[in-house]
Scaffold this motif. Sequence first.
Motif, PDB file in Angstrom:
ATOM      1  N   MET B  24     -37.161  32.523  23.781  1.00  0.00           N
ATOM      2  CA  MET B  24     -36.551  31.529  24.657  1.00  0.00           C
ATOM      3  C   MET B  24     -35.276  30.962  24.035  1.00  0.00           C
ATOM      4  N   THR B  25     -35.298  30.782  22.707  1.00  0.00           N
ATOM      5  CA  THR B  25     -34.134  30.201  22.045  1.00  0.00           C
ATOM      6  C   THR B  25     -32.895  31.059  22.260  1.00  0.00           C
ATOM      7  N   PHE B  26     -33.071  32.382  22.199  1.00  0.00           N
ATOM      8  CA  PHE B  26     -31.902  33.229  22.333  1.00  0.00           C
ATOM      9  C   PHE B  26     -31.659  33.682  23.766  1.00  0.00           C
ATOM     10  N   LEU B  27     -32.730  33.746  24.538  1.00  0.00           N
ATOM     11  CA  LEU B  27     -32.592  34.271  25.890  1.00  0.00           C
ATOM     12  C   LEU B  27     -32.015  33.221  26.843  1.00  0.00           C
ATOM     13  N   SER B  28     -32.467  31.954  26.684  1.00  0.00           N
ATOM     14  CA  SER B  28     -32.041  30.922  27.637  1.00  0.00           C
ATOM     15  C   SER B  28     -30.525  30.807  27.758  1.00  0.00           C
ATOM     16  N   MET B 191     -35.162  16.268  30.342  1.00  0.00           N
ATOM     17  CA  MET B 191     -35.499  17.670  30.073  1.00  0.00           C
ATOM     18  C   MET B 191     -36.272  17.789  28.766  1.00  0.00           C
ATOM     19  N   PHE B 192     -35.782  17.082  27.764  1.00  0.00           N
ATOM     20  CA  PHE B 192     -36.400  17.155  26.446  1.00  0.00           C
ATOM     21  C   PHE B 192     -37.845  16.674  26.516  1.00  0.00           C
ATOM     22  N   ILE B 193     -38.053  15.553  27.224  1.00  0.00           N
ATOM     23  CA  ILE B 193     -39.407  15.009  27.344  1.00  0.00           C
ATOM     24  C   ILE B 193     -40.325  16.014  28.038  1.00  0.00           C
ATOM     25  N   ILE B 194     -39.846  16.584  29.134  1.00  0.00           N
ATOM     26  CA  ILE B 194     -40.719  17.475  29.906  1.00  0.00           C
ATOM     27  C   ILE B 194     -41.028  18.749  29.118  1.00  0.00           C
ATOM     28  N   ILE B 195     -39.985  19.357  28.535  1.00  0.00           N
ATOM     29  CA  ILE B 195     -40.211  20.629  27.821  1.00  0.00           C
ATOM     30  C   ILE B 195     -41.100  20.423  26.595  1.00  0.00           C
ATOM     31  N   TYR B 196     -40.693  19.479  25.732  1.00  0.00           N
ATOM     32  CA  TYR B 196     -41.400  19.376  24.453  1.00  0.00           C
ATOM     33  C   TYR B 196     -42.653  18.516  24.544  1.00  0.00           C
ATOM     34  N   GLY B 197     -42.710  17.634  25.544  1.00  0.00           N
ATOM     35  CA  GLY B 197     -43.957  16.905  25.784  1.00  0.00           C
ATOM     36  C   GLY B 197     -45.061  17.883  26.138  1.00  0.00           C
ATOM     37  N   GLN B 240     -34.224  24.000  18.506  1.00  0.00           N
ATOM     38  CA  GLN B 240     -33.956  24.875  19.653  1.00  0.00           C
ATOM     39  C   GLN B 240     -32.709  24.415  20.412  1.00  0.00           C
ATOM     40  N   PHE B 241     -32.599  23.101  20.602  1.00  0.00           N
ATOM     41  CA  PHE B 241     -31.435  22.565  21.311  1.00  0.00           C
ATOM     42  C   PHE B 241     -30.142  22.925  20.584  1.00  0.00           C
ATOM     43  N   LEU B 242     -30.168  22.754  19.258  1.00  0.00           N
ATOM     44  CA  LEU B 242     -28.966  23.068  18.486  1.00  0.00           C
ATOM     45  C   LEU B 242     -28.617  24.549  18.609  1.00  0.00           C
ATOM     46  N   MET B 243     -29.681  25.380  18.541  1.00  0.00           N
ATOM     47  CA  MET B 243     -29.442  26.817  18.671  1.00  0.00           C
ATOM     48  C   MET B 243     -28.836  27.133  20.037  1.00  0.00           C
ATOM     49  N   LEU B 245     -27.026  25.165  21.837  1.00  0.00           N
ATOM     50  CA  LEU B 245     -25.630  24.728  21.836  1.00  0.00           C
ATOM     51  C   LEU B 245     -24.746  25.780  21.155  1.00  0.00           C
ATOM     52  N   ILE B 246     -25.215  26.238  19.982  1.00  0.00           N
ATOM     53  CA  ILE B 246     -24.395  27.180  19.221  1.00  0.00           C
ATOM     54  C   ILE B 246     -24.274  28.509  19.955  1.00  0.00           C
ATOM     55  N   VAL B 247     -25.428  29.081  20.303  1.00  0.00           N
ATOM     56  CA  VAL B 247     -25.425  30.382  20.974  1.00  0.00           C
ATOM     57  C   VAL B 247     -24.685  30.282  22.305  1.00  0.00           C
ATOM     58  N   GLY B 248     -24.999  29.224  23.065  1.00  0.00           N
ATOM     59  CA  GLY B 248     -24.361  29.033  24.365  1.00  0.00           C
ATOM     60  C   GLY B 248     -22.856  28.873  24.201  1.00  0.00           C
ATOM     61  N   GLY B 249     -22.430  28.103  23.196  1.00  0.00           N
ATOM     62  CA  GLY B 249     -21.011  27.874  22.971  1.00  0.00           C
ATOM     63  C   GLY B 249     -20.291  29.172  22.657  1.00  0.00           C
ATOM     64  N   VAL B 250     -20.872  29.939  21.749  1.00  0.00           N
ATOM     65  CA  VAL B 250     -20.261  31.211  21.366  1.00  0.00           C
ATOM     66  C   VAL B 250     -20.148  32.135  22.581  1.00  0.00           C
ATOM     67  N   LEU B 251     -21.255  32.205  23.341  1.00  0.00           N
ATOM     68  CA  LEU B 251     -21.264  33.093  24.510  1.00  0.00           C
ATOM     69  C   LEU B 251     -20.220  32.649  25.532  1.00  0.00           C
ATOM     70  N   LEU B 252     -20.187  31.321  25.795  1.00  0.00           N
ATOM     71  CA  LEU B 252     -19.225  30.805  26.762  1.00  0.00           C
ATOM     72  C   LEU B 252     -17.803  31.134  26.320  1.00  0.00           C
ATOM     73  N   GLY B 253     -17.573  30.972  25.000  1.00  0.00           N
ATOM     74  CA  GLY B 253     -16.261  31.301  24.466  1.00  0.00           C
ATOM     75  C   GLY B 253     -15.909  32.750  24.757  1.00  0.00           C
TER      76      GLY B 253
END
Lengths: 309, 438
Positions: B24-28, B191-197, B240-243, B245-253
């Motif tokens: 999920m971390t890399f696929l999302s 989102m954070f509450i629902i996912i990680y709760g 996971q959130f940080l990942m 951000l990083i992966v998403g940022g790189v991909l968006l770039g």
Amino acid sequence: MSNLLVAENVTKKFGGFTALNNVSLEIPEGSIFGLLGPNGAGKTTFIRIINQITYPDQGNVILNGETLQPKHISQIGYLPEERGLYKSMKVGEQALYLAQLKGLSKVEAKKRLKYWFERLEIGDWWNKKVQELSKGMAQKIQFVVTVLHEPKLLIFDEPFSGFDPINANLIKDEILLLKEKGATVIFSTHRMESVEELCDHIALINKSNKILDGKLIDIKRAFRTNTFEVGIETPNKMMLRNELSDRFVTSEAFFKTVGDELKMKIQLEQGTSPTSLINYLNGKGVITHFVEEIPSANDIFIQAVKNNN
Amino acid sequence: MNHLLLVIKREYINKVRNKSFIVMTFLSPLIFVGLAALVAYLSQINSDSTKTIAVLDESGYFEELFLSDGNLSYHVLENTTLADAQNLVKGGNTSGLLYIPSVSLKDLSNSIEFFSEESPSFNMIEGLTDKIEKKIFNLNLQYNNVDATKIEDSRVDVDIVLENFSGEKTSKLGNVLKLVFGGVAGYLLMMFIIIYGNMIMRSVIEEKTNRIIEIIISSVKPIQLMMGKIIGTSLAGITQFLMWLIVGGVLLGLVSVIFNVDLVEARMQQPQMLLENAAQQENIDVIAQSLISELFHLPLGTLIASFVVYFIGGYLLYSSLYAAIGAAVDNETDTQQFMLPIIMPLMLGIYVGFFTVMEDPHGTVSTIFSFIPFTSPIVMLMRIPFGVPIWQIILSILTLYLTFSLTVWFAAKIYRVGILMYGKKASYKEIFKWIKYS
């Protein structure tokens, strides 16, 4: 012999239901103490109180002279009846985690785990995941984790369930060895033959009350009924049977022999010595069998619970 | 080592190493960026395709107006009747017929018709209407002898500069930024509450179904175990959130680089539009500059600090409830009945945030909801950029953390009894009884 654990008038209620009613117990140091009772009697509640999972409403529990407190956790090893492991974790890291929770350092835990894994011949399981193990294999791991921190008090709740006879024997020997080394064991089970084999003290809890406790031998003595199992070779079995039935309280006996003798159970009045019975029977034929009937743990359990109900 | 630390460590490592977590971390972000790229690509295709419509102008006012523009080209019909034109369009491959009858300028506004097989797209009709309106407006001006250039010159854009008494200035753009900050923060928290709760809840249920709980609980206090689970899972969540951000940022770039190349090619093909684009580009640069300066005008320190404080408080408040639910049930399907009371206040917070705060950040409703601990993390976070008196913030944070310690106490009670109850179906009544037990 001093007592390792003393429970004084322990009462625990859940809402309107009383799980333990004023239960007092003394568990001698170095003993294997059988905690017996029908399902729902309150054994597990008592065990959980010792483990400080729940707390008594009234009464005290004293371990080694001190009131039970959080630091005692490292002196107790508990193998619950409902037991499992994290399915997705590897055997080794899981055992390490549980050992560290009991206060062992990582290095020490690793060292001892190695020793135990080799001892129980499960050394190659370290990197296996728990979901790959059979139930009996998982039980072995749980046993190791229970005894690893060398607790003074060990509590086993149905320790043999899920083991094949070979492994059950292995574990039984380990328990006896731990006792030799000075551990005190509380042993809760419904298998009376293992009580017979292992326990030197027992307590019987029924419907939240302790109804019986003490040395197993003393209890057996108390439950003796002065009954003897006899076998006599005689030409006329019918006549002797009738004669005996008229004279004593008798019942049928079943035991294996090679001859064709009359087999009976004869109950003497309290205080009557068996010598008079032997003398009497000697005149009637050849005595091939003469055994005092000693109540088994099973008999005691059933009788005590029946009387109490 | 401290028990709490051990539990946190185990929870964290176990979560992070979990296969589905890694996937999920890399696929999302991949899916997210992929979808965004797909949408962009599709809309590009859509706008690339040109449509032709037939125009029959009997009025003669609109000569020269219907030259092809953008992705719409016109086929201007002359010297034919409406019926003939209709027949022609019906059989041909034009998407419709615009009919302007020969009437006076005054009556024109509601006598123009558009004929087509399928109903035309809203955008196209809007475009046509706009075009015609402008033309008629200009014609009307001419008709009344008004100089059109003077009208254009008289237009102004008013930007009221907002300034508070301590001299901080904001503009409309600043206000939008504040709304965006509040919205993003509130939504992120939800989102954070629902996912990680949910993740915490599942991990509590897992210990029950695995029957390991009694072994653990004989060495760790229930509240330590619960807090360890909450903190460990949260750390995994932050990772996971940080990942993302990083992966998403790189991909968006990467994607935007690819798209820029596309844009340049598109410009080469349409040299006419280059000028317009350049003007737009300049405009965007100006907006970006003012955006950055507005961003620095915001009380960033306060915003970040309050975000952290409310995020932690709100998240812990809800996750302790999730843990209690996990302890109360035997399997995940039984959790449904307890989910509603958790989701409701969250949703309420978001709705109040998006509707009420936007309208009036300091109105009665927004103020009240920014004190209620179950909605305050979201609503107050949205209000803070607009400037909230410090006493309100302090009061709200105090209430939040006080309620948090109450819910933890309450959850720990349910937890302590619940984790050792097997096979008992938990109802609200049953849980109430448990609280009295311990």
